[in-house]
Design a protein around this motif. Structure first.
Motif, PDB file in Angstrom:
ATOM      1  N   ARG A  38      55.805  34.856  33.113  1.00 26.40           N
ATOM      2  CA  ARG A  38      55.884  33.596  33.868  1.00 26.40           C
ATOM      3  C   ARG A  38      55.364  33.828  35.287  1.00 26.40           C
ATOM      4  O   ARG A  38      54.552  33.059  35.803  1.00 26.40           O
ATOM      5  CB  ARG A  38      57.317  33.077  33.915  1.00 26.40           C
ATOM      6  CG  ARG A  38      57.421  31.766  34.699  1.00 26.40           C
ATOM      7  CD  ARG A  38      58.835  31.221  34.680  1.00 26.40           C
ATOM      8  NE  ARG A  38      58.879  29.869  35.183  1.00 26.40           N
ATOM      9  CZ  ARG A  38      59.534  29.502  36.285  1.00 26.40           C
ATOM     10  NH1 ARG A  38      60.215  30.398  36.978  1.00 26.40           N
ATOM     11  NH2 ARG A  38      59.531  28.255  36.678  1.00 26.40           N
ATOM     12  N   ASP A  39      55.831  34.894  35.923  1.00 23.42           N
ATOM     13  CA  ASP A  39      55.357  35.214  37.266  1.00 23.42           C
ATOM     14  C   ASP A  39      53.859  35.501  37.273  1.00 23.42           C
ATOM     15  O   ASP A  39      53.136  35.101  38.186  1.00 23.42           O
ATOM     16  CB  ASP A  39      56.112  36.416  37.834  1.00 23.42           C
ATOM     17  CG  ASP A  39      57.520  36.070  38.286  1.00 23.42           C
ATOM     18  OD1 ASP A  39      57.842  34.868  38.390  1.00 23.42           O
ATOM     19  OD2 ASP A  39      58.301  37.004  38.527  1.00 23.42           O
ATOM     20  N   HIS A  40      53.395  36.183  36.244  1.00 22.39           N
ATOM     21  CA  HIS A  40      51.982  36.540  36.136  1.00 22.39           C
ATOM     22  C   HIS A  40      51.112  35.279  36.054  1.00 22.39           C
ATOM     23  O   HIS A  40      50.111  35.157  36.779  1.00 22.39           O
ATOM     24  CB  HIS A  40      51.793  37.425  34.892  1.00 22.39           C
ATOM     25  CG  HIS A  40      50.417  37.949  34.712  1.00 22.39           C
ATOM     26  ND1 HIS A  40      49.911  38.959  35.496  1.00 22.39           N
ATOM     27  CD2 HIS A  40      49.435  37.599  33.852  1.00 22.39           C
ATOM     28  CE1 HIS A  40      48.677  39.220  35.105  1.00 22.39           C
ATOM     29  NE2 HIS A  40      48.365  38.415  34.116  1.00 22.39           N
ATOM     30  N   ARG A  41      51.491  34.345  35.187  1.00 21.93           N
ATOM     31  CA  ARG A  41      50.727  33.092  35.053  1.00 21.93           C
ATOM     32  C   ARG A  41      50.749  32.316  36.360  1.00 21.93           C
ATOM     33  O   ARG A  41      49.722  31.814  36.824  1.00 21.93           O
ATOM     34  CB  ARG A  41      51.304  32.218  33.934  1.00 21.93           C
ATOM     35  CG  ARG A  41      51.001  32.687  32.533  1.00 21.93           C
ATOM     36  CD  ARG A  41      51.432  31.651  31.490  1.00 21.93           C
ATOM     37  NE  ARG A  41      52.766  31.119  31.700  1.00 21.93           N
ATOM     38  CZ  ARG A  41      53.889  31.680  31.249  1.00 21.93           C
ATOM     39  NH1 ARG A  41      53.831  32.797  30.555  1.00 21.93           N
ATOM     40  NH2 ARG A  41      55.067  31.128  31.472  1.00 21.93           N
ATOM     41  N   SER A  42      51.916  32.187  36.961  1.00 17.77           N
ATOM     42  CA  SER A  42      52.041  31.417  38.201  1.00 17.77           C
ATOM     43  C   SER A  42      51.263  32.064  39.340  1.00 17.77           C
ATOM     44  O   SER A  42      50.632  31.365  40.146  1.00 17.77           O
ATOM     45  CB  SER A  42      53.511  31.261  38.580  1.00 17.77           C
ATOM     46  OG  SER A  42      54.170  30.457  37.605  1.00 17.77           O
ATOM     47  N   ALA A  43      51.285  33.382  39.422  1.00 16.34           N
ATOM     48  CA  ALA A  43      50.527  34.075  40.466  1.00 16.34           C
ATOM     49  C   ALA A  43      49.036  33.791  40.330  1.00 16.34           C
ATOM     50  O   ALA A  43      48.334  33.590  41.328  1.00 16.34           O
ATOM     51  CB  ALA A  43      50.789  35.580  40.404  1.00 16.34           C
ATOM     52  N   LYS A  44      48.558  33.739  39.103  1.00 19.88           N
ATOM     53  CA  LYS A  44      47.129  33.468  38.882  1.00 19.88           C
ATOM     54  C   LYS A  44      46.774  32.037  39.290  1.00 19.88           C
ATOM     55  O   LYS A  44      45.745  31.801  39.926  1.00 19.88           O
ATOM     56  CB  LYS A  44      46.754  33.725  37.427  1.00 19.88           C
ATOM     57  CG  LYS A  44      46.686  35.201  37.092  1.00 19.88           C
ATOM     58  CD  LYS A  44      46.382  35.401  35.621  1.00 19.88           C
ATOM     59  CE  LYS A  44      46.133  36.843  35.328  1.00 19.88           C
ATOM     60  NZ  LYS A  44      44.738  37.219  35.391  1.00 19.88           N
ATOM     61  N   VAL A  45      47.621  31.089  38.940  1.00 22.70           N
ATOM     62  CA  VAL A  45      47.358  29.701  39.326  1.00 22.70           C
ATOM     63  C   VAL A  45      47.433  29.564  40.847  1.00 22.70           C
ATOM     64  O   VAL A  45      46.562  28.941  41.467  1.00 22.70           O
ATOM     65  CB  VAL A  45      48.336  28.732  38.615  1.00 22.70           C
ATOM     66  CG1 VAL A  45      48.202  27.319  39.171  1.00 22.70           C
ATOM     67  CG2 VAL A  45      48.078  28.737  37.103  1.00 22.70           C
TER      68      VAL A  45
END
Length: 149
Positions: free
Chosen positions: A62-69
């Motif tokens: 979840r953190d990984h996806r949000s960091a990319k966005v």
């Protein structure tokens, strides 16, 4: 002359609003931009990308996806700005702010660090690449005023 100023870093105080209001009061020709400052909104920025039928939970992915966005916004705004103000607060470690400072340095984008004296040592490399260091909002506003006058 107009400046495009990116405000990066700590989101737990109103330092951004203080800078913006002071610059508006002085009628400085500045366009401000910033990362998302709502912590919950930022943390959930990538939730729409979660794959159906997966067990990704609320952790790393979840953190990984949000960091990319969030990086799409940050990268675009840093590349577009004339100068960045990067705030390091006292309460939390702002690794994202340190990353933003490094990105500015890599792009030869001028930036000003804003932090208290008690964290000079851990930020020595970040400050060494900065074009200025301020300990309070007034110093930032004075510097921006100088640049535009």
């Amino acid at each position: 002359m107009q400046l495009n100023v990116y405000l990066s870093g700590e989101i737990h105080s109103d330092w951004r609003a203080q800078i913006i209001q002071a610059c508006q009061k002085l009628d400085l020709n500045i366009v401000f931009s910033s990362a998302v400052t709502d912590h919950d909104q930022s943390d959930s920025a990538g939730d729409q990308l979660k794959q159906a039928n997966t067990d990704e939970g609320q952790g790393f992915w979840r953190d990984h996806r949000s960091a990319k966005v969030n990086a799409i916004r940050t990268k675009t705004m840093i590349e577009a700005c004339d100068i960045a103000i990067i705030r390091f607060g006292d309460k939390y470690k702002q690794w994202n702010a340190a990353f933003d400072a490094g990105y500015c340095a890599a792009l030869s984008k001028p930036y000003i660090t804003l932090h208290s004296e008690d964290i000079i040592h851990p930020l020595k490399e970040v400050d060494a690449a900065a074009h200025a260091w301020a300990t309070n909002v007034d110093q930032v506003v004075e510097t921006l005023t100088y640049l535009l006058k």
